[in-house]
Design a protein around this motif. Sequence first.
Motif, PDB file in Angstrom:
ATOM      1  N   ASP A 201       2.685 -73.481  16.917  1.00 28.62           N
ATOM      2  CA  ASP A 201       2.581 -72.217  17.017  1.00 28.62           C
ATOM      3  C   ASP A 201       1.919 -71.741  18.366  1.00 28.62           C
ATOM      4  OD1 ASP A 201       2.005 -69.293  16.416  1.00 28.62           O
ATOM      5  OD2 ASP A 201       0.783 -69.641  15.016  1.00 28.62           O
ATOM      6  N   LEU A 203       0.844 -68.967  19.474  1.00 22.55           N
ATOM      7  CA  LEU A 203      -0.347 -68.227  19.039  1.00 22.55           C
ATOM      8  C   LEU A 203      -1.504 -69.109  18.825  1.00 22.55           C
ATOM      9  CD1 LEU A 203       1.145 -64.950  17.076  1.00 22.55           C
ATOM     10  CD2 LEU A 203       0.832 -65.219  19.530  1.00 22.55           C
ATOM     11  N   ASP A 204      -1.381 -70.301  18.356  1.00 22.07           N
ATOM     12  CA  ASP A 204      -2.762 -71.214  18.102  1.00 22.07           C
ATOM     13  C   ASP A 204      -3.665 -71.098  19.364  1.00 22.07           C
ATOM     14  OD1 ASP A 204      -4.216 -73.088  17.545  1.00 22.07           O
ATOM     15  OD2 ASP A 204      -2.705 -74.226  16.806  1.00 22.07           O
ATOM     16  N   PRO A 205      -4.684 -70.887  19.170  1.00 24.96           N
ATOM     17  CA  PRO A 205      -5.843 -70.780  20.580  1.00 24.96           C
ATOM     18  C   PRO A 205      -6.269 -72.270  20.861  1.00 24.96           C
ATOM     19  CG  PRO A 205      -6.780 -70.334  18.467  1.00 24.96           C
ATOM     20  CD  PRO A 205      -5.454 -70.299  18.043  1.00 24.96           C
TER      21      PRO A 205
END
Length: 295
Positions: A201, A203-205
């Motif tokens: 993903d 947006l996965d930090p």
Amino acid sequence: MDAWLDQFLQYVEVERGLSKNTLDSYRRDLLTYLTFLESRGYTVTSPYEHGYIPQYVQELRAKGRATATVSRNLASIRSFYSFLVRERILLFDPSQHMETPRMERKLPRVLIMEDVDRLLAVPDAATSKGLRDRAMLELLYATGIRVSELVSLNEHDVNLTASFLRCIGKGSKERIIPLGHMARQAVLDYVTKARSSMVRDPLDPSLFVNHLGVRLSRQGFWKIIKKHAKKAGIVADITPHTLRHSFATHLLENGADLRAVQEMLGHADISTTQVYTHVTRSRLQDVYQKAHPRA
């Protein structure tokens, strides 16, 4: 008793800001203790004259539990009883007179510099996984952070421009640790050349991800370091903590201030950090014995 245990765990999580790993340890220790009490027909409110805590310690020892494990269990039990007294569930703390087993302080296992160099050179920088592995190993040795802290890092926790990382350690305490140029370059290479192709993903930090594209676990990193240590020809048993120990020892051997090392390691008590001074003295003695013609 389960309800009291849940209340206790909620209390220590909120009041003391303990990490998930510490809370899980408390839960395991106390569930084992409560199961023991139930099997003997006791509860935490049973009269202390029955001597159920010494019986429990004796059972742990009979099962071959290490002194450190027995001590940790006693610490969990003491905290639990202290909470029960505080909440007026008990009027007396039956654990207060229990002596903690004396532990022999083992010196931490430390890699010599040649082994560190070989280990850090093993990951293949031509592959995405190799770039990730080199970045993780360089980061561990450069900062001395715990493996749980390493896998918890997010992208924004590492400032590659200013060469430092932000780390949330035990008790949710934040510390800022400088990055050496080699670790900085290794992380930069991973972030710019590999991470985007590995993460599931966008947006996965999470800074470090596994083959499935999600945050790497402690167990996953354990397997990685074992694999690379074997390839590097390191005979000694190596764990993720070995690089943390090596970081602290090598800093002190090269003249670093003990308080500064304590701050970077995130130790609440400097006596915990002082074990590394014993390691350096031990290594100096070994060097002397091998090198001095009249040793």
